[in-house]
Scaffold this motif. Structure first.
Motif, PDB file in Angstrom:
ATOM      1  N   PHE A 146      37.409  36.790  26.459  1.00 11.57           N
ATOM      2  CA  PHE A 146      37.243  37.004  27.901  1.00 11.57           C
ATOM      3  C   PHE A 146      38.571  37.322  28.585  1.00 11.57           C
ATOM      4  O   PHE A 146      38.713  37.106  29.779  1.00 11.57           O
ATOM      5  CB  PHE A 146      36.592  35.783  28.539  1.00 11.57           C
ATOM      6  CG  PHE A 146      35.209  35.520  28.030  1.00 11.57           C
ATOM      7  CD1 PHE A 146      34.156  36.347  28.397  1.00 11.57           C
ATOM      8  CD2 PHE A 146      34.956  34.474  27.167  1.00 11.57           C
ATOM      9  CE1 PHE A 146      32.879  36.121  27.918  1.00 11.57           C
ATOM     10  CE2 PHE A 146      33.679  34.233  26.680  1.00 11.57           C
ATOM     11  CZ  PHE A 146      32.630  35.068  27.054  1.00 11.57           C
ATOM     12  N   ALA A 147      39.543  37.803  27.831  1.00 13.06           N
ATOM     13  CA  ALA A 147      40.836  38.158  28.416  1.00 13.06           C
ATOM     14  C   ALA A 147      41.308  39.500  27.873  1.00 13.06           C
ATOM     15  O   ALA A 147      42.488  39.690  27.583  1.00 13.06           O
ATOM     16  CB  ALA A 147      41.863  37.058  28.135  1.00 13.06           C
ATOM     17  N   TYR A 448      26.193  43.453  36.575  1.00 14.84           N
ATOM     18  CA  TYR A 448      26.410  42.392  35.594  1.00 14.84           C
ATOM     19  C   TYR A 448      26.942  41.144  36.290  1.00 14.84           C
ATOM     20  O   TYR A 448      27.618  41.222  37.326  1.00 14.84           O
ATOM     21  CB  TYR A 448      27.390  42.853  34.516  1.00 14.84           C
ATOM     22  CG  TYR A 448      26.921  44.093  33.792  1.00 14.84           C
ATOM     23  CD1 TYR A 448      26.129  43.995  32.659  1.00 14.84           C
ATOM     24  CD2 TYR A 448      27.246  45.367  34.255  1.00 14.84           C
ATOM     25  CE1 TYR A 448      25.677  45.128  31.991  1.00 14.84           C
ATOM     26  CE2 TYR A 448      26.803  46.507  33.607  1.00 14.84           C
ATOM     27  CZ  TYR A 448      26.011  46.374  32.480  1.00 14.84           C
ATOM     28  OH  TYR A 448      25.569  47.500  31.833  1.00 14.84           O
ATOM     29  N   SER A 449      26.641  40.000  35.710  1.00  7.02           N
ATOM     30  CA  SER A 449      27.026  38.741  36.341  1.00  7.02           C
ATOM     31  C   SER A 449      27.081  37.637  35.296  1.00  7.02           C
ATOM     32  O   SER A 449      26.561  37.771  34.187  1.00  7.02           O
ATOM     33  CB  SER A 449      26.020  38.378  37.444  1.00  7.02           C
ATOM     34  OG  SER A 449      26.321  37.118  38.012  1.00  7.02           O
ATOM     35  N   HIS A 450      27.676  36.521  35.671  1.00  8.92           N
ATOM     36  CA  HIS A 450      27.648  35.321  34.836  1.00  8.92           C
ATOM     37  C   HIS A 450      26.405  34.481  35.099  1.00  8.92           C
ATOM     38  O   HIS A 450      26.150  33.517  34.366  1.00  8.92           O
ATOM     39  CB  HIS A 450      28.903  34.481  35.072  1.00  8.92           C
ATOM     40  CG  HIS A 450      30.140  35.079  34.480  1.00  8.92           C
ATOM     41  ND1 HIS A 450      30.811  36.131  35.074  1.00  8.92           N
ATOM     42  CD2 HIS A 450      30.822  34.793  33.341  1.00  8.92           C
ATOM     43  CE1 HIS A 450      31.860  36.448  34.329  1.00  8.92           C
ATOM     44  NE2 HIS A 450      31.887  35.665  33.276  1.00  8.92           N
ATOM     45  N   LEU A 468      36.240  38.550  37.777  1.00  5.60           N
ATOM     46  CA  LEU A 468      37.037  38.795  36.562  1.00  5.60           C
ATOM     47  C   LEU A 468      36.492  39.956  35.738  1.00  5.60           C
ATOM     48  O   LEU A 468      37.228  40.539  34.932  1.00  5.60           O
ATOM     49  CB  LEU A 468      37.071  37.541  35.691  1.00  5.60           C
ATOM     50  CG  LEU A 468      38.038  36.431  36.092  1.00  5.60           C
ATOM     51  CD1 LEU A 468      37.970  35.294  35.088  1.00  5.60           C
ATOM     52  CD2 LEU A 468      39.473  36.956  36.202  1.00  5.60           C
ATOM     53  N   LEU A 469      35.214  40.302  35.923  1.00  4.53           N
ATOM     54  CA  LEU A 469      34.621  41.410  35.171  1.00  4.53           C
ATOM     55  C   LEU A 469      35.315  42.734  35.461  1.00  4.53           C
ATOM     56  O   LEU A 469      35.199  43.684  34.678  1.00  4.53           O
ATOM     57  CB  LEU A 469      33.138  41.550  35.505  1.00  4.53           C
ATOM     58  CG  LEU A 469      32.246  40.351  35.175  1.00  4.53           C
ATOM     59  CD1 LEU A 469      30.813  40.645  35.591  1.00  4.53           C
ATOM     60  CD2 LEU A 469      32.318  40.014  33.696  1.00  4.53           C
ATOM     61  N   TYR A 470      36.064  42.794  36.568  1.00  4.12           N
ATOM     62  CA  TYR A 470      36.711  44.037  36.986  1.00  4.12           C
ATOM     63  C   TYR A 470      38.235  43.987  36.777  1.00  4.12           C
ATOM     64  O   TYR A 470      38.937  44.924  37.142  1.00  4.12           O
ATOM     65  CB  TYR A 470      36.372  44.312  38.456  1.00  4.12           C
ATOM     66  CG  TYR A 470      34.887  44.196  38.698  1.00  4.12           C
ATOM     67  CD1 TYR A 470      34.031  45.244  38.363  1.00  4.12           C
ATOM     68  CD2 TYR A 470      34.322  43.016  39.190  1.00  4.12           C
ATOM     69  CE1 TYR A 470      32.657  45.133  38.539  1.00  4.12           C
ATOM     70  CE2 TYR A 470      32.955  42.894  39.365  1.00  4.12           C
ATOM     71  CZ  TYR A 470      32.134  43.948  39.026  1.00  4.12           C
ATOM     72  OH  TYR A 470      30.769  43.828  39.181  1.00  4.12           O
ATOM     73  N   VAL A 491      36.875  48.238  39.652  1.00  7.52           N
ATOM     74  CA  VAL A 491      37.948  48.051  38.665  1.00  7.52           C
ATOM     75  C   VAL A 491      39.242  48.673  39.182  1.00  7.52           C
ATOM     76  O   VAL A 491      40.314  48.050  39.157  1.00  7.52           O
ATOM     77  CB  VAL A 491      37.565  48.667  37.306  1.00  7.52           C
ATOM     78  CG1 VAL A 491      38.764  48.675  36.360  1.00  7.52           C
ATOM     79  CG2 VAL A 491      36.395  47.918  36.680  1.00  7.52           C
ATOM     80  N   GLU A 492      39.145  49.914  39.650  1.00  3.60           N
ATOM     81  CA  GLU A 492      40.335  50.613  40.140  1.00  3.60           C
ATOM     82  C   GLU A 492      40.948  49.882  41.327  1.00  3.60           C
ATOM     83  O   GLU A 492      42.166  49.691  41.407  1.00  3.60           O
ATOM     84  CB  GLU A 492      39.971  52.049  40.532  1.00  3.60           C
ATOM     85  CG  GLU A 492      39.540  52.927  39.365  1.00  3.60           C
ATOM     86  CD  GLU A 492      40.688  53.279  38.433  1.00  3.60           C
ATOM     87  OE1 GLU A 492      41.854  53.153  38.840  1.00  3.60           O
ATOM     88  OE2 GLU A 492      40.408  53.674  37.282  1.00  3.60           O
TER      89      GLU A 492
END
Length: 558
Positions: A146-147, A448-450, A468-470, A491-492
């Protein structure tokens, strides 16, 4: 430093799944540090940019045998070439893949575009150091987990991720010299010292270190800002979704938690010395596998099971010496530029899991005064705790019995504010009196999600870790987003704002096509500005101020 690599960065095969493949060893980069030589690998970012990866490097001696529960010791020099082409193991924690777990887990990873070499100048880049989440008992800094570095390596920085000891192995605190506590946080300090000493060998600037922490990692940063052990080891901070300025007390020890662990591992707790000696003999993996039985309510409450402690003085170097909130009130912290904020919905999962479980819902509903302090992290079994529980139930849940249909929204907000929101907003209010702080709320709703509810394809809001997904790639939660995905814009935006901050102490960049229409102004206590990071970037004011005031009145500053 000597560098052996191809003349143009790395000619690497990039798989169709978006996962970078190491080159054959003969083409791998080798750097020379004062500790010894290190071989890395050549990878590609999410947009195909070449970068170097050095993974699984020791930054401290393995904390095994007599070093268990002790402060870390510096890693020693080695002969030959250290293989840093792949991730090291996770620290012991609950997992189905025990082959990837080891107590020899104090590892660090460095990702960089440029390495200095003989005959060329060393252009040192700003460094972002990521401290992972996981409640001080789970997760890691591994690239495949996850990193993943693929998004940040589209930007012009050096990225560092790392592991630190977790659970009882990292946070046993007996109130005695046998285990004064905070070993996992002292691991982080050791890693920061390693970075100061060696990051220039990887093209990083030791005078431009930005700590980026999420949840337990963010809570860690708010302690590094006041710890005498961490002074001057970093220069900027990004504090995402947690702080130590909370409604829960920072204790001087958690002996009761150590005793609970001892009983689970069939150790005596007759005396502290006997207990610690016995725990030193137990298999490290057993500390992780036994963790689910350490909780008190359901599968994960209290969420903050292991806490930092204000260490008694036994002659050791102490990480935390005073109550964090009082220290921040005095302004006695590293007054460096800060970004801090929360997600829109934060901790939805425990609310959903409680209300969809008949037993847990009944327990919380019929004995709220007992279970609320455990779940929402405040003092227990006192007249005052009963008063707090009454007020919180009235404000968030109303008078009727708890039900999935009527109580879900209120219980989500109660978990969100008790576990993350209040402590983070209080931190921002305290530090903004002394230094520049950029506050945000992350509200972008991707695919998407946790946490998904009511079915396995519908994200429930924007919850803890979703931002954190981005920033970092995690293959089990979401794919690597490309230009074809609607999520790519976020993300950008996030990676550009965070790396702008690492470069200039300011997340703004009016010349950037993704940010040119945004002016993120620093927080002040009168206007309480924050940037809402959603489909658009928009400045707003007074984030959850009504909810914050409830907690502020229940837990006033003194």
């Amino acid at each position: 430093m000597n560098l052996r690599a191809s003349g143009t960065l790395c000619l690497v095969v990039f798989l169709s799944l978006g996962i970078a493949n190491p080159m054959p060893p003969k083409n791998d980069p080798i750097v020379t540090t004062s500790l010894g030589k290190i071989r890395g690998a050549c990878l590609k970012s999410s947009t195909g940019k070449d970068f170097y990866a050095f993974r699984g490097m020791h930054y401290a001696k393995p904390p095994v045998n007599e070093l268990r529960f002790k402060a870390p010791l510096p890693v020693e020099k080695w002969n030959g070439i250290l293989d840093a082409t792949k991730d090291g193991p996770m620290c012991p924690q609950p997992t189905t893949n025990l082959s990837d777990v080891s107590e020899d887990c104090l590892r660090i990873n460095v990702y960089t575009h440029n390495l200095p070499s003989e005959g060329t100048s060393n252009v040192r880049k700003p460094v972002i150091v990521y401290l992972h989440p996981g409640g001080f008992y789970a997760v890691s800094g591994q690239s495949w987990n996850f990193a993943g570095p693929l998004y940040f390596m589209d930007r012009d920085i050096v990225l560092v991720t790392l592991n630190y000891r977790l659970g009882t192995l990292g946070f046993l605190s007996t109130g005695t010299a046998e285990a004064p506590g905070n070993a996992g946080l002292k691991d982080q300090v050791m890693a920061l010292k390693w970075i100061q000493s060696h990051i220039a060998n990887f093209g990083g600037d030791p005078n431009s270190i930005t700590l980026l922490g999420y949840s337990a990692g963010a809570l860690s940063i708010t302690m590094h800002l006041i710890s005498p052990m961490s002074r001057n080891l970093f220069h900027k901070a990004i504090v995402m979704s947690a702080s130590t300025t909370a409604q829960w007390e920072v204790p001087s020890n958690q002996l009761d938690l150590g005793q609970r662990q001892a009983r689970l591992l069939n150790c005596t707790d007759a005396t502290v010395k006997e207990m610690v000696d016995c725990l030193k003999m137990r298999n490290a993996v057993d500390f992780g596998t036994s963790l689910p039985n350490m909780f008190e309510f359901g599968n994960g409450n209290p969420v903050l099971l292991f806490k930092p402690v204000i260490e008694p003085d036994f002659g050791q170097e102490r990480f935390l010496t005073a109550d964090p909130t009082k220290v921040y009130q005095r302004g006695d912290f590293m007054r460096i530029p800060i970004i801090s904020g929360i997600t829109k919905d934060e901790f939805a999962f425990p609310a959903i899991s409680t209300l969809t479980n008949d037993t847990l819902r009944y327990q919380l509903d019929t004995d709220f005064n007992t279970w609320a302090p455990i779940n929402f992290l405040y003092e227990r079994n006192t007249k005052r705790s009963n008063q707090i529980s009454k007020k919180l139930r009235e404000y968030y849940l109303g008078d009727g019995p708890l039900s999935l249909e009527k109580s879900l929204d209120g219980l989500v907000k109660l978990y969100a504010d008790s576990l993350i929101g209040f402590q983070t907003l209080r931190f921002i209010h305290l530090v903004a009196q002394y230094t520049k702080v950029y506050q945000y709320r992350f509200s972008y709703q991707g695919r998407y999600s946790h946490t998904y509810y009511p079915d396995d394809k519908t994200p429930y809001g924007v919850v803890h870790h979703d931002d954190l997904l981005y920033l970092l790639t995690g293959p089990y939660i979401a794919p690597v987003f490309t230009d074809k995905d609607p999520e790519r814009k976020t993300v950008e935006r996030l990676t550009r704002m965070w790396t702008n901050f690492a470069h200039t102490s300011d997340p703004n960049n009016p010349s950037d096509e993704y940010l040119r229409n945004t002016h993120w102004t620093p927080f002040n206590t009168k206007q309480e500005q924050y940037l809402d990071i959603g489909e658009d970037l928009e400045m707003k004011h007074h984030l959850y101020s009504d909810r914050f005031n409830v907690w502020d009145n229940l837990f006033p500053l003194h």
